[in-house]
Design a protein around this motif. Sequence first.
Motif, PDB file in Angstrom:
ATOM      1  N   ILE A 241       0.853  -1.206   0.000  1.00  0.00           N
ATOM      2  CA  ILE A 241       0.000   0.000   0.000  1.00  0.00           C
ATOM      3  C   ILE A 241       0.885   1.250   0.000  1.00  0.00           C
ATOM      4  CG2 ILE A 241      -1.642   1.367   1.371  1.00  0.00           C
ATOM      5  CD1 ILE A 241      -2.905  -1.251   2.302  1.00  0.00           C
ATOM      6  N   ALA A 242       1.874   1.247   0.879  1.00  0.00           N
ATOM      7  CA  ALA A 242       2.748   2.425   1.007  1.00  0.00           C
ATOM      8  C   ALA A 242       3.427   2.740  -0.326  1.00  0.00           C
ATOM      9  CB  ALA A 242       3.787   2.186   2.103  1.00  0.00           C
ATOM     10  N   GLN A 243       3.921   1.703  -0.991  1.00  0.00           N
ATOM     11  CA  GLN A 243       4.619   1.926  -2.274  1.00  0.00           C
ATOM     12  C   GLN A 243       3.653   2.401  -3.349  1.00  0.00           C
ATOM     13  OE1 GLN A 243       7.701  -1.858  -1.937  1.00  0.00           O
ATOM     14  NE2 GLN A 243       5.629  -2.162  -2.601  1.00  0.00           N
ATOM     15  N   SER A 244       2.528   1.687  -3.484  1.00  0.00           N
ATOM     16  CA  SER A 244       1.630   1.935  -4.608  1.00  0.00           C
ATOM     17  C   SER A 244       0.915   3.267  -4.459  1.00  0.00           C
ATOM     18  CB  SER A 244       0.589   0.819  -4.715  1.00  0.00           C
ATOM     19  OG  SER A 244       1.233  -0.429  -4.722  1.00  0.00           O
ATOM     20  N   GLU A 245       0.381   3.524  -3.262  1.00  0.00           N
ATOM     21  CA  GLU A 245      -0.414   4.743  -3.088  1.00  0.00           C
ATOM     22  C   GLU A 245       0.472   5.984  -3.121  1.00  0.00           C
ATOM     23  OE1 GLU A 245      -3.337   4.269   0.038  1.00  0.00           O
ATOM     24  OE2 GLU A 245      -4.265   2.611  -1.077  1.00  0.00           O
ATOM     25  N   ALA A 246       1.690   5.855  -2.605  1.00  0.00           N
ATOM     26  CA  ALA A 246       2.592   7.010  -2.664  1.00  0.00           C
ATOM     27  C   ALA A 246       2.970   7.300  -4.113  1.00  0.00           C
ATOM     28  CB  ALA A 246       3.840   6.746  -1.822  1.00  0.00           C
ATOM     29  N   ALA A 247       3.062   6.245  -4.943  1.00  0.00           N
ATOM     30  CA  ALA A 247       3.463   6.447  -6.333  1.00  0.00           C
ATOM     31  C   ALA A 247       2.337   7.015  -7.190  1.00  0.00           C
ATOM     32  CB  ALA A 247       3.952   5.126  -6.933  1.00  0.00           C
ATOM     33  N   THR A 248       1.094   6.580  -6.933  1.00  0.00           N
ATOM     34  CA  THR A 248      -0.011   6.975  -7.836  1.00  0.00           C
ATOM     35  C   THR A 248      -0.924   8.035  -7.239  1.00  0.00           C
ATOM     36  OG1 THR A 248      -1.591   5.359  -6.975  1.00  0.00           O
ATOM     37  CG2 THR A 248      -0.118   4.610  -8.736  1.00  0.00           C
ATOM     38  N   GLY A 249      -0.921   8.158  -5.914  1.00  0.00           N
ATOM     39  CA  GLY A 249      -1.867   9.066  -5.259  1.00  0.00           C
ATOM     40  C   GLY A 249      -3.297   8.537  -5.281  1.00  0.00           C
ATOM     41  N   LYS A 250      -3.452   7.263  -5.655  1.00  0.00           N
ATOM     42  CA  LYS A 250      -4.806   6.676  -5.704  1.00  0.00           C
ATOM     43  C   LYS A 250      -4.892   5.483  -4.755  1.00  0.00           C
ATOM     44  CE  LYS A 250      -5.090   7.613 -10.587  1.00  0.00           C
ATOM     45  NZ  LYS A 250      -4.749   6.908 -11.805  1.00  0.00           N
ATOM     46  N   PRO A 251      -6.134   5.124  -4.362  1.00  0.00           N
ATOM     47  CA  PRO A 251      -6.248   3.911  -3.536  1.00  0.00           C
ATOM     48  C   PRO A 251      -5.748   2.705  -4.337  1.00  0.00           C
ATOM     49  CG  PRO A 251      -8.383   5.040  -3.713  1.00  0.00           C
ATOM     50  CD  PRO A 251      -7.441   5.739  -4.650  1.00  0.00           C
ATOM     51  N   PHE A 252      -4.975   1.843  -3.681  1.00  0.00           N
ATOM     52  CA  PHE A 252      -4.358   0.715  -4.377  1.00  0.00           C
ATOM     53  C   PHE A 252      -5.350  -0.436  -4.540  1.00  0.00           C
ATOM     54  CE2 PHE A 252      -1.297  -3.048  -3.642  1.00  0.00           C
ATOM     55  CZ  PHE A 252      -1.076  -3.231  -5.002  1.00  0.00           C
ATOM     56  N   VAL A 253      -6.072  -0.732  -3.459  1.00  0.00           N
ATOM     57  CA  VAL A 253      -6.962  -1.908  -3.472  1.00  0.00           C
ATOM     58  C   VAL A 253      -8.266  -1.551  -2.777  1.00  0.00           C
ATOM     59  CG1 VAL A 253      -7.261  -4.232  -2.507  1.00  0.00           C
ATOM     60  CG2 VAL A 253      -5.039  -3.560  -3.433  1.00  0.00           C
ATOM     61  N   ARG A 254      -9.388  -1.971  -3.381  1.00  0.00           N
ATOM     62  CA  ARG A 254     -10.669  -1.736  -2.720  1.00  0.00           C
ATOM     63  C   ARG A 254     -10.951  -2.757  -1.631  1.00  0.00           C
ATOM     64  NH1 ARG A 254     -15.349   0.261  -6.882  1.00  0.00           N
ATOM     65  NH2 ARG A 254     -14.405   2.287  -7.298  1.00  0.00           N
ATOM     66  N   HIS A 255     -10.710  -4.018  -1.962  1.00  0.00           N
ATOM     67  CA  HIS A 255     -11.086  -5.092  -1.048  1.00  0.00           C
ATOM     68  C   HIS A 255      -9.881  -5.978  -0.738  1.00  0.00           C
ATOM     69  CE1 HIS A 255     -15.525  -5.584  -0.461  1.00  0.00           C
ATOM     70  NE2 HIS A 255     -15.058  -6.403   0.443  1.00  0.00           N
ATOM     71  N   TRP A 256      -9.440  -5.974   0.505  1.00  0.00           N
ATOM     72  CA  TRP A 256      -8.332  -6.848   0.918  1.00  0.00           C
ATOM     73  C   TRP A 256      -8.917  -8.102   1.568  1.00  0.00           C
ATOM     74  CZ3 TRP A 256      -3.170  -6.367   0.025  1.00  0.00           C
ATOM     75  CH2 TRP A 256      -2.693  -5.113  -0.386  1.00  0.00           C
ATOM     76  N   LEU A 257      -8.557  -9.260   1.037  1.00  0.00           N
ATOM     77  CA  LEU A 257      -9.076 -10.523   1.580  1.00  0.00           C
ATOM     78  C   LEU A 257      -7.923 -11.398   2.058  1.00  0.00           C
ATOM     79  CD1 LEU A 257     -11.675  -9.662   0.068  1.00  0.00           C
ATOM     80  CD2 LEU A 257     -11.908 -12.021  -0.651  1.00  0.00           C
ATOM     81  N   HIS A 258      -8.056 -11.892   3.279  1.00  0.00           N
ATOM     82  CA  HIS A 258      -6.975 -12.722   3.830  1.00  0.00           C
ATOM     83  C   HIS A 258      -7.504 -14.040   4.376  1.00  0.00           C
ATOM     84  CE1 HIS A 258      -5.071  -8.679   3.833  1.00  0.00           C
ATOM     85  NE2 HIS A 258      -4.066  -9.413   3.399  1.00  0.00           N
ATOM     86  N   ALA A 259      -6.856 -15.111   3.983  1.00  0.00           N
ATOM     87  CA  ALA A 259      -7.269 -16.443   4.445  1.00  0.00           C
ATOM     88  C   ALA A 259      -6.559 -16.760   5.759  1.00  0.00           C
ATOM     89  CB  ALA A 259      -6.907 -17.491   3.399  1.00  0.00           C
ATOM     90  N   GLU A 260      -7.312 -17.351   6.673  1.00  0.00           N
ATOM     91  CA  GLU A 260      -6.714 -17.793   7.936  1.00  0.00           C
ATOM     92  C   GLU A 260      -5.854 -19.033   7.677  1.00  0.00           C
ATOM     93  OE1 GLU A 260      -5.885 -17.531  10.868  1.00  0.00           O
ATOM     94  OE2 GLU A 260      -6.812 -15.637  11.432  1.00  0.00           O
ATOM     95  N   HIS A 261      -5.074 -19.376   8.665  1.00  0.00           N
ATOM     96  CA  HIS A 261      -4.084 -20.430   8.462  1.00  0.00           C
ATOM     97  C   HIS A 261      -4.621 -21.844   8.571  1.00  0.00           C
ATOM     98  CE1 HIS A 261      -0.698 -17.431   9.368  1.00  0.00           C
ATOM     99  NE2 HIS A 261      -0.815 -17.645   8.083  1.00  0.00           N
ATOM    100  N   LEU A 262      -3.923 -22.708   7.905  1.00  0.00           N
ATOM    101  CA  LEU A 262      -4.065 -24.137   8.140  1.00  0.00           C
ATOM    102  C   LEU A 262      -3.151 -24.451   9.324  1.00  0.00           C
ATOM    103  CD1 LEU A 262      -5.244 -26.808   6.966  1.00  0.00           C
ATOM    104  CD2 LEU A 262      -3.030 -27.139   5.890  1.00  0.00           C
TER     105      LEU A 262
END
Length: 479
Positions: A241-262
């Motif tokens: 996020i830090a890299q992308s948003e600082a470079a473009t000035g736009k939101p990088f991702v609308r929906h962040w999805l994370h799977a829990e562990h096995l």
Amino acid sequence: MAEIRLYNTLTNRVEPLLPVHPGEIRMYTCGPTVYAFAHIGNFRTFVFQDVLRRFLHSQGLRVLQVMNVTDVDDRIIRAAAAAGVDIREYTEKYLEAFLADLDALHIEMPEELARATDHIEDMVALVEKLQQRGLTYTSEGSIYYRIAGFPAYGKLSKIDMAGIQPGARVDVDQYEKQDARDFALWKAPKPGEHSWETRIGPGRPGWHVECSAMAMKYLGDTLDIHTGGVDLVFPHHENEIAQSEAATGKPFVRHWLHAEHLMVDGQKMSKSLGNIYTLRDLFAKGQKPSTIRFLLLSVPYRRQLNFTEEGLVQARSSVERLRNFVTRLKTPKIAPGSNPETQKRIEKAESDFDAALADDLNTAMALAAVFDLARDINTAMDREALLQQDALRAVAAMEKFDAVLGVLVDDDDDKLRKLGFGVAQARLAAAQVEALIAERTEAKQRRDFQRADAIRQQLADSGILIEDMKDGSVRWKYK
Ligand code: AMP
Ligand code: ZN
């Protein structure tokens, strides 16, 4: 079409999925680091992503998915040096193994599989942009991202930035969770290490910069979905996020999805803990690809999944139940006609299935809808009350479910053979069992009871139990 709602790690809420480009979902998936065989913990996350993409497809959405392959990092460099080969040669074997594993698990190929070492130029261009924005500094030939220059740092992981030393640095690829420091975008070459000559100097990219550069190259500045396992939230995704948003000035991702562990015995399955199973370990023990896929998808992705022997047994018999159900639906003994009540029952299963998945991909509820339907229709068949049109409709519903689940097609033995294994536990493949059952039925019709009994015995010897139903069909299962 049900409204699709998914949990978003960024907002901590279940939110509707609203595509940037109507009708299309652009999704980035953090892929494998190809320095060893992937383990089934990794595949829990990859199966989750596959169920997600298949569900989006089933809802009429186009999906554009990019998965990266990390084929340069500290571990790869060390392992390749130890093996005395260059990193491309070293990673090739594990990339091939990974692709074969995806195929065995019926995981669809993403539209773009992006190898990090093929995208050095894109990474260099991104680092240059960050340099122009004054967000970097160079030290001993390495280029670091200055997180103090990005005030939104921490918004995904909600990490508390108080007490974080500005200017503290880290340049290894793997570092402790909860440790927010300036991270390396570009690493100075070390003697004997693989490096690239570029406009920003010689060296190699850091891990985080790979994903930002490749995601935006193929998917644009703002993606609909970015996925990974929960261990990637911090620091990897925070840094993306830090890299992308600082470079473009736009939101990088609308929906962040994370799977829990096995998990295994209460601990995350991970190479560093030494508690891993690869797919090949399990195949060597006689497990089938469909069993593993079913097990991994059976628990909703935001709940931890404990890996146990008992879970494998249950998953295997669940897949068999579903396959037997479809085989039974296809028996020619069913009387013609259709019953509106049954049609309604099947429609309800279809809408329950979609609603469950639209509710943050609740695979457990979706499976319950499938098994409830199988139970009700089996009961109707026991009573000889199922009619031909309804049986066809039920088959179509099962095929629709399987477009997401991916476990009905009985190609386990083919997949195992492709990977160099014998058939699972040297047992008869379902197709062979069905051919023998058909031959037995036919022998009985010819009143050749000797042959019919011999086939029953052959099946019993191969560990297959058969049951003759009142409607003339035959149910079977592995003992
Ligand atoms: P890696 O190859 O280590 O970068 O991991 C590939 C993917 O597997 C990442 O999305 C990780 O978050 C995920 N992962 C690693 N270990 C597990 C686990 N035990 N359970 C579920 N996902 C995992
Ligand atoms: Zn990534």
